[in-house]
Design a protein around this motif. Structure first.
Motif, PDB file in Angstrom:
ATOM      1  N   TYR A  38       0.777  -1.203  -0.008  1.00  0.00           N
ATOM      2  CA  TYR A  38      -0.060   0.081  -0.138  1.00  0.00           C
ATOM      3  C   TYR A  38       0.792   1.250  -0.119  1.00  0.00           C
ATOM      4  O   TYR A  38       0.653   2.306  -0.755  1.00  0.00           O
ATOM      5  N   LEU A  39       1.954   1.188   0.856  1.00  0.00           N
ATOM      6  CA  LEU A  39       2.885   2.348   0.921  1.00  0.00           C
ATOM      7  C   LEU A  39       3.390   2.543  -0.367  1.00  0.00           C
ATOM      8  O   LEU A  39       3.427   3.890  -0.894  1.00  0.00           O
ATOM      9  N   LYS A  40       3.835   1.644  -1.191  1.00  0.00           N
ATOM     10  CA  LYS A  40       4.537   2.070  -2.335  1.00  0.00           C
ATOM     11  C   LYS A  40       3.644   2.372  -3.501  1.00  0.00           C
ATOM     12  O   LYS A  40       3.945   2.999  -4.346  1.00  0.00           O
ATOM     13  N   ASN A  41       2.481   1.541  -3.565  1.00  0.00           N
ATOM     14  CA  ASN A  41       1.508   1.606  -4.706  1.00  0.00           C
ATOM     15  C   ASN A  41       0.153   2.369  -4.486  1.00  0.00           C
ATOM     16  O   ASN A  41      -0.544   2.688  -5.398  1.00  0.00           O
ATOM     17  N   GLY A  42      -0.107   2.762  -3.286  1.00  0.00           N
ATOM     18  CA  GLY A  42      -1.546   3.484  -2.930  1.00  0.00           C
ATOM     19  C   GLY A  42      -1.353   4.853  -3.678  1.00  0.00           C
ATOM     20  O   GLY A  42      -0.365   5.507  -3.918  1.00  0.00           O
ATOM     21  N   ASP A  43      -2.603   5.520  -3.882  1.00  0.00           N
ATOM     22  CA  ASP A  43      -2.911   6.516  -4.751  1.00  0.00           C
ATOM     23  C   ASP A  43      -2.689   7.813  -4.047  1.00  0.00           C
ATOM     24  O   ASP A  43      -2.498   8.819  -4.306  1.00  0.00           O
ATOM     25  N   ASP A  44      -3.001   7.651  -2.689  1.00  0.00           N
ATOM     26  CA  ASP A  44      -3.095   9.012  -1.776  1.00  0.00           C
ATOM     27  C   ASP A  44      -1.894   9.602  -1.607  1.00  0.00           C
ATOM     28  O   ASP A  44      -0.745   9.021  -1.873  1.00  0.00           O
ATOM     29  N   LEU A  45      -1.667  10.870  -1.245  1.00  0.00           N
ATOM     30  CA  LEU A  45      -0.513  11.668  -0.935  1.00  0.00           C
ATOM     31  C   LEU A  45       0.075  10.951   0.193  1.00  0.00           C
ATOM     32  O   LEU A  45      -0.296  10.298   1.234  1.00  0.00           O
ATOM     33  N   ASN A  46       1.566  10.952   0.164  1.00  0.00           N
ATOM     34  CA  ASN A  46       2.433  10.422   1.241  1.00  0.00           C
ATOM     35  C   ASN A  46       1.974  11.019   2.811  1.00  0.00           C
ATOM     36  O   ASN A  46       2.370  10.463   3.613  1.00  0.00           O
ATOM     37  N   LEU A  47       1.475  12.323   2.639  1.00  0.00           N
ATOM     38  CA  LEU A  47       0.947  12.821   3.892  1.00  0.00           C
ATOM     39  C   LEU A  47       0.152  11.818   4.395  1.00  0.00           C
ATOM     40  O   LEU A  47       0.143  11.670   5.628  1.00  0.00           O
ATOM     41  N   THR A  48      -0.907  11.562   3.722  1.00  0.00           N
ATOM     42  CA  THR A  48      -2.119  10.519   4.351  1.00  0.00           C
ATOM     43  C   THR A  48      -1.349   9.320   4.708  1.00  0.00           C
ATOM     44  O   THR A  48      -1.656   8.720   5.526  1.00  0.00           O
ATOM     45  N   LYS A  49      -0.666   8.619   3.664  1.00  0.00           N
ATOM     46  CA  LYS A  49      -0.276   7.407   3.887  1.00  0.00           C
ATOM     47  C   LYS A  49       0.874   7.262   5.088  1.00  0.00           C
ATOM     48  O   LYS A  49       0.857   5.988   5.589  1.00  0.00           O
ATOM     49  N   SER A  50       1.379   8.309   5.236  1.00  0.00           N
ATOM     50  CA  SER A  50       2.182   8.196   6.600  1.00  0.00           C
ATOM     51  C   SER A  50       1.565   7.828   7.615  1.00  0.00           C
ATOM     52  O   SER A  50       2.133   7.142   8.640  1.00  0.00           O
ATOM     53  N   CYS A  51       0.306   8.674   7.669  1.00  0.00           N
ATOM     54  CA  CYS A  51      -0.237   8.400   8.982  1.00  0.00           C
ATOM     55  C   CYS A  51      -1.236   7.042   9.120  1.00  0.00           C
ATOM     56  O   CYS A  51      -1.171   6.561  10.179  1.00  0.00           O
ATOM     57  N   VAL A  52      -1.502   6.772   7.951  1.00  0.00           N
ATOM     58  CA  VAL A  52      -2.071   5.518   7.901  1.00  0.00           C
ATOM     59  C   VAL A  52      -1.183   4.421   8.271  1.00  0.00           C
ATOM     60  O   VAL A  52      -1.184   3.315   8.954  1.00  0.00           O
ATOM     61  N   PHE A  53       0.149   4.294   7.657  1.00  0.00           N
ATOM     62  CA  PHE A  53       1.286   3.372   8.012  1.00  0.00           C
ATOM     63  C   PHE A  53       1.498   3.446   9.477  1.00  0.00           C
ATOM     64  O   PHE A  53       1.630   2.320  10.014  1.00  0.00           O
ATOM     65  N   HIS A  54       1.387   4.535  10.288  1.00  0.00           N
ATOM     66  CA  HIS A  54       1.857   4.956  11.519  1.00  0.00           C
ATOM     67  C   HIS A  54       0.795   4.150  12.301  1.00  0.00           C
ATOM     68  O   HIS A  54       1.215   3.193  13.129  1.00  0.00           O
ATOM     69  N   GLY A  63       6.166   1.711  19.300  1.00  0.00           N
ATOM     70  CA  GLY A  63       5.660   3.224  19.225  1.00  0.00           C
ATOM     71  C   GLY A  63       6.886   4.007  18.597  1.00  0.00           C
ATOM     72  O   GLY A  63       6.506   4.670  17.776  1.00  0.00           O
ATOM     73  N   ARG A  64       8.089   3.867  18.931  1.00  0.00           N
ATOM     74  CA  ARG A  64       9.032   4.591  18.256  1.00  0.00           C
ATOM     75  C   ARG A  64       9.586   4.362  16.907  1.00  0.00           C
ATOM     76  O   ARG A  64       9.662   5.313  16.138  1.00  0.00           O
ATOM     77  N   MET A  65       9.367   3.053  16.470  1.00  0.00           N
ATOM     78  CA  MET A  65       9.345   2.595  15.063  1.00  0.00           C
ATOM     79  C   MET A  65       8.218   3.543  14.160  1.00  0.00           C
ATOM     80  O   MET A  65       8.247   3.851  13.124  1.00  0.00           O
ATOM     81  N   GLY A  66       6.821   3.415  14.636  1.00  0.00           N
ATOM     82  CA  GLY A  66       5.943   4.034  14.132  1.00  0.00           C
ATOM     83  C   GLY A  66       6.150   5.488  13.865  1.00  0.00           C
ATOM     84  O   GLY A  66       5.957   6.019  12.628  1.00  0.00           O
ATOM     85  N   ARG A  67       6.715   6.418  14.876  1.00  0.00           N
ATOM     86  CA  ARG A  67       7.083   7.534  14.990  1.00  0.00           C
ATOM     87  C   ARG A  67       8.242   7.816  13.828  1.00  0.00           C
ATOM     88  O   ARG A  67       7.973   8.874  13.092  1.00  0.00           O
ATOM     89  N   LEU A  68       9.367   7.187  13.835  1.00  0.00           N
ATOM     90  CA  LEU A  68      10.469   7.106  13.190  1.00  0.00           C
ATOM     91  C   LEU A  68      10.094   6.984  11.594  1.00  0.00           C
ATOM     92  O   LEU A  68      10.270   7.808  10.699  1.00  0.00           O
ATOM     93  N   TRP A  69       9.273   5.992  11.421  1.00  0.00           N
ATOM     94  CA  TRP A  69       9.086   5.482  10.039  1.00  0.00           C
ATOM     95  C   TRP A  69       8.071   6.607   9.347  1.00  0.00           C
ATOM     96  O   TRP A  69       8.102   6.942   8.221  1.00  0.00           O
ATOM     97  N   GLN A  70       7.140   7.378  10.258  1.00  0.00           N
ATOM     98  CA  GLN A  70       6.177   8.047   9.594  1.00  0.00           C
ATOM     99  C   GLN A  70       7.041   9.419   9.098  1.00  0.00           C
ATOM    100  O   GLN A  70       7.025  10.074   7.994  1.00  0.00           O
ATOM    101  N   THR A  71       8.108   9.850  10.054  1.00  0.00           N
ATOM    102  CA  THR A  71       9.155  10.681   9.563  1.00  0.00           C
ATOM    103  C   THR A  71       9.954  10.618   8.374  1.00  0.00           C
ATOM    104  O   THR A  71      10.137  11.520   7.480  1.00  0.00           O
TER     105      THR A  71
END
Length: 318
Positions: free
Chosen positions: A153-169, A183-191
């Motif tokens: 989803y992160l690689k091929n989803g149609d939404d903006l990275n702004l939205t996808k970063s929140c969804v991934f987190h 928790g710290r990985m979720g925050r790191l990976w969104q960054t």
């Protein structure tokens, strides 16, 4: 498979406001903030993300560790800080869309803290708040396919990275792929996801604002769990992102040094040739004499190479 969430009017409004602020950040040459501000924000990021997880070290102690000074404190807390410094210093080597890179980052972040650093958990886990179990994570045999779907989803989803970063987190927190450090990985990976589209996010202390609104952070995770979709969490995190950009823009009289200008320009031109005029056009607030001094300094210090002379001179970063 696309994770479940809705694009609400609030989300659209926040995305529009964030996009506008990113434009202002770029215009103010803050996409790569001044060196001292970057250092302060990185320390604040590490302090806040680890404080959320119970780390007791102060900003002053973390600053000392960054500067390789001796610090007295709990060994575990000191190791957590050193690991966090290492992984943030390693950000440019991590691929936000790659699962192996994700596990590599966890290995750095949790080295010496848990035996399974960098590896998916093999046990079932539940999240306990007080005496109440608030979340039962998926069983361990489902972790790999769930994480593969999330990265797809992160690689091929149609939404903006702004939205996808929140969804991934949110989804990563829900899946809880590791025995500890989620928790710290979720925050790191969104960054890291945000940084891929907008370089300024590498230096924004989003975690500081999360720490200030920690109760709301966990509430939004809980509400998203209850509704079975990440919509509420997306709205919350976009508010945090907007606030962090507004905070950066509120800094008055930010003056860039010659090194700041040269580093910022390098991120724009990469390895392409450029002229003094092109350099000057990116920094309209400086004089042509200052631009010449910047480029002379860069040549003398081996940062760039110069070809030609006077009006025919061209430059390129080494």
């Amino acid at each position: 498979m696309k994770p479940p969430y809705k694009i609400t009017g609030k989300i659209l409004k926040l995305v529009a406001s964030i996009s506008e602020k990113i434009g202002e950040v770029n215009s103010a040459h803050l996409s790569k903030p001044p060196t001292e501000l970057r250092k302060k924000n990185r320390i604040k990021t590490i302090h806040s993300s680890l404080e959320i997880e119970g780390n007791t070290l102060t900003i002053e102690q973390i600053t000392a560790i960054v500067e390789n000074k001796r610090v007295i404190g709990p060994k575990k807390d000191i190791l957590e800080v050193k690991n966090a410094i290492a992984v943030y210093d390693y950000l440019d080597n991590l691929n936000p869309y790659n699962f192996d890179s994700f596990c590599e980052a966890h290995g750095i972040l949790m080295k010496g803290l848990i035996e399974s650093a960098g590896r998916l958990r093999t046990k079932s886990v539940g999240i306990v708040k007080g005496s109440e179990v608030t979340h039962i994570a998926p069983p361990s045999e489902m972790l790999k396919p769930l994480m593969n779907d999330l990265f797809e989803y992160l690689k091929n989803g149609d939404d903006l990275n702004l939205t996808k970063s929140c969804v991934f987190h949110y989804e990563m927190e829900f899946i809880h792929p590791f025995i500890d450090g989620n928790g710290r990985m979720g925050r790191l990976w969104q960054t890291l996801i945000l940084k891929d589209s907008y370089p300024v996010f590498e230096y924004l202390p989003i975690e500081t604002l999360i720490k200030e609104r920690q109760e709301q952070y966990y509430e939004s995770l809980g509400k998203s769990d209850n509704t079975g979709e990440s919509t509420v969490f997306i709205e919350f995190m976009l508010e945090i992102i907007l606030e962090s950009l507004e905070e950066l823009l509120s800094i008055q009289n930010v003056s860039l040094t010659n090194i700041d200008r040269l580093n910022l320009f390098k991120s724009l031109v990469k390895k392409d040739y450029f002229t003094r005029k092109e350099y000057l056009m990116s920094f309209r607030e400086i004089s042509s004499a200052t631009a010449s001094r910047d480029l002379k300094f860069a040549v003398e210090n081996g940062l760039i190479e110069k070809i030609g002379d006077k009006n025919t001179a061209r430059y390129r970063y080494k």
